[in-house]
Design a protein around this motif. Structure first.
Motif, short mmCIF file in Angstrom:
data_model
loop_
_atom_site.label_atom_id
_atom_site.label_comp_id
_atom_site.label_asym_id
_atom_site.label_seq_id
_atom_site.Cartn_x
_atom_site.Cartn_y
_atom_site.Cartn_z
N LEU A 192 0.83 -1.20 0.00
CA LEU A 192 0.00 0.00 0.00
C LEU A 192 0.87 1.26 0.00
O LEU A 192 0.64 2.20 -0.78
N ALA A 193 1.88 1.28 0.87
CA ALA A 193 2.78 2.42 0.93
C ALA A 193 3.52 2.61 -0.39
O ALA A 193 3.63 3.73 -0.90
N GLN A 197 2.83 12.18 3.75
CA GLN A 197 1.42 11.81 3.60
C GLN A 197 1.22 10.33 3.90
O GLN A 197 0.23 9.95 4.54
N VAL A 198 2.13 9.50 3.40
CA VAL A 198 2.02 8.06 3.63
C VAL A 198 2.15 7.75 5.12
O VAL A 198 1.40 6.93 5.67
N ILE A 199 3.08 8.41 5.79
CA ILE A 199 3.28 8.19 7.24
C ILE A 199 2.02 8.57 8.01
O ILE A 199 1.57 7.83 8.90
N TYR A 200 1.42 9.72 7.67
CA TYR A 200 0.19 10.14 8.35
C TYR A 200 -0.94 9.13 8.14
O TYR A 200 -1.70 8.82 9.06
N ILE A 234 -0.30 6.06 10.26
CA ILE A 234 -0.60 6.35 11.66
C ILE A 234 -2.10 6.30 11.90
O ILE A 234 -2.58 5.72 12.88
N ALA A 235 -2.86 6.90 10.96
CA ALA A 235 -4.32 6.91 11.10
C ALA A 235 -4.88 5.49 11.04
O ALA A 235 -5.76 5.12 11.83
N ILE A 236 -4.37 4.68 10.11
CA ILE A 236 -4.82 3.29 10.00
C ILE A 236 -4.52 2.54 11.30
O ILE A 236 -5.36 1.78 11.81
#
Length: 276
Positions: free
Chosen positions: A243-244, A257-260, A263-265
């Motif tokens: 996914l990343a 953006q990917v890190i955020y 984190i949300a997931i």
């Protein structure tokens, strides 16, 4: 014009090499990138090959032109060959054309082999060791970066100087392209193998059902994680890794953006009980 009677000594080469090692990225700027550091490394050579003050000034200014390539695989090679061309009496137009022609292709090779592959493998190993509490993780990274980088730079510099004008034909043999392709394949396999060790993700979801067996009512529990492991071990870590990668390469997301998103997931999945 370059003085063809000048012989570049080993001491001159080492002065240029150590200037490159210690100050190549000094003066980096968005207008001309690495030009200041490159010119600084060439100064001991230019002073010998351009003894006339006006000639030296012209060569000095020319070496401040835009220059940008990989500092580990690429820059030392171009620098060494440039010195050989200066010693052979090549014109400023020839040396500048040589630099421009090589810095792009060498940046592509260097960025792939060094940043994308070698660094990814070495830092992944060091990270795994550090996460397990092993203090030798960061020490190993330092050793496997400092010494190989120095060795590779020195070898390129000296080899390119010896090749001189023949460097382009040597590079055109296709050997570098084959090395890059092989390193890419091996590196991606190794980095992919590290994903389950670095990415930790599992689900605690389970389903239970009461069934009657031999006249007795028993509760049968089905663990989703066990079923996923039966299909493919570490399936969830690999999916989150893909996914990343997909977001970075296909959707042009930046790493922040990917890190955020991850984190949300993680927070939402953990809060609702989807992820452990």
């Amino acid at each position: 014009m370059t003085d063809k009677s000048v012989k570049i000594e080993k001491a001159d080469l080492m002065k240029s090499f150590w200037r490159f090692i210690l100050a190549f990225q000094f003066g980096w700027n968005y207008e001309r990138m690495q030009s200041v550091g490159y010119c600084f490394a060439m100064l001991p050579i230019l002073k010998k090959t351009h003894p006339d003050p006006d000639d030296f000034k012209e060569a000095f200014i020319a070496n401040l032109n835009f220059f940008n390539t990989n500092p580990v695989v690429g820059a030392p090679l171009i620098l060494g060959a440039h010195i050989a061309l200066e010693e052979a009496g090549a014109s400023i137009d020839t040396t500048e054309g040589f630099k421009v022609g090589l810095m792009g292709p060498m940046a592509g090779i260097g960025d792939t082999v060094v940043w994308a592959l070698y660094n990814s493998i070495i830092f992944s190993i060091g990270s795994i060791m550090a996460l397990s509490g092993n203090v030798f993780g960061p020490i190993l990274v330092i050793l496997l970066v400092f010494f190989p980088y120095m060795a590779v730079r020195y070898w390129q510099f000296m080899w390119a100087y010896e090749q001189g004008a023949n460097l382009l034909s040597s590079l055109g043999s296709g050997a570098f392209a084959k090395i890059t392709e092989f390193a890419t394949i091996v590196g991606l396999i190794v980095v992919g193998g590290f994903a389950p060790s670095i990415v930790s993700l599992s689900t605690p979801i389970q389903f239970s059902k009461e069934i009657e067996i031999g006249g007795e009512v028993v509760t049968q529990v089905v663990e989703i994680q066990a079923q996923l492991d039966a299909i493919m071990p570490y399936l969830l870590p690999m999916l989150i890794t893909f996914l990343a990668y997909w977001l970075l390469k296909k959707k042009n997301w930046n790493p922040i953006q990917v890190i955020y998103l991850l984190i949300a997931i993680g927070f939402i999945g953990g809060a609702v009980g989807i992820f452990a």
